[in-house]
Write a protein that holds these residues in place. Structure first.
Motif, short mmCIF file in Angstrom:
data_model
loop_
_atom_site.label_atom_id
_atom_site.label_comp_id
_atom_site.label_asym_id
_atom_site.label_seq_id
_atom_site.Cartn_x
_atom_site.Cartn_y
_atom_site.Cartn_z
N GLY A 8 -37.57 -78.95 44.79
CA GLY A 8 -38.44 -80.00 44.30
C GLY A 8 -37.89 -81.41 44.43
N SER A 17 -42.85 -89.84 40.00
CA SER A 17 -42.48 -88.62 39.27
C SER A 17 -42.08 -87.52 40.26
N ARG A 19 -41.01 -83.07 39.98
CA ARG A 19 -40.80 -81.89 39.15
C ARG A 19 -39.84 -80.96 39.88
N SER A 21 -37.69 -77.44 40.08
CA SER A 21 -37.77 -76.05 39.65
C SER A 21 -36.43 -75.37 39.88
N PHE A 68 -37.86 -87.68 30.92
CA PHE A 68 -37.71 -86.34 31.48
C PHE A 68 -38.12 -85.30 30.44
N SER A 71 -38.40 -77.56 30.57
CA SER A 71 -39.18 -76.44 30.06
C SER A 71 -38.72 -75.18 30.77
N TYR A 80 -37.77 -75.67 34.54
CA TYR A 80 -38.33 -76.87 35.17
C TYR A 80 -37.72 -78.13 34.58
N LEU A 81 -37.74 -79.19 35.38
CA LEU A 81 -37.39 -80.51 34.89
C LEU A 81 -38.43 -81.48 35.42
N GLN A 82 -39.31 -81.93 34.54
CA GLN A 82 -40.31 -82.94 34.90
C GLN A 82 -39.68 -84.31 34.71
N ASN A 84 -40.31 -88.30 35.04
CA ASN A 84 -41.29 -89.38 35.14
C ASN A 84 -40.59 -90.74 35.10
#
Length: 125
Positions: A8, A17, A19, A21, A68, A71, A80-82, A84
């Protein structure tokens, strides 16, 4: 033993942004607390975020708090690491890691037994 593969990463502009994985195999990630770390050129590996096995406790580095979000989906064996509102200072190789101390959050990389190969994130200004 668990194998971790990150994906990702990429090249984005400031404010964008991404994301990330982290797909695990070999053992269920429910056996571990999971963390994200990053390492920029010439710098030490630093803690970014971590989550306990159930998702009940989450902790972030001050530098990413509010931007960030970590989840996990234990059923999919993925973390996951989102990310933004990315900034140029977020540029680094991002690593996923597994800590057998599943019910606590530990920020030191030495506490994590298993690591992925990393994925590059580059943020241009």
């Amino acid at each position: 033993q668990v194998q971790l593969v990150e994906s990702g990463g990429g090249l984005v502009q400031a404010g964008d942004s991404l994301r990330l994985s982290c797909a695990a195999s070999g053992r269920a990630i429910s056996s571990y607390a999971m963390g994200w770390f990053r390492q920029a050129p010439g710098k030490e590996r630093e803690f970014v975020a971590a989550v306990t096995w159930s998702g009940g406790i989450i902790r972030y580095a001050e530098s990413v708090k509010g931007r960030f979000a970590i989840s996990r989906d234990n059923a999919e064996n993925t973390v996951y690491l989102q990310m933004n509102s990315l900034k140029p200072e977020d540029t680094a190789v991002y690593y996923c890691a597994a800590d057998p101390g599943r019910v606590v959050i530990r920020m030191g990389p030495q506490s994590y037994d298993y690591w992925g190969q990393g994925t590059q994130v580059t943020v241009s200004s």
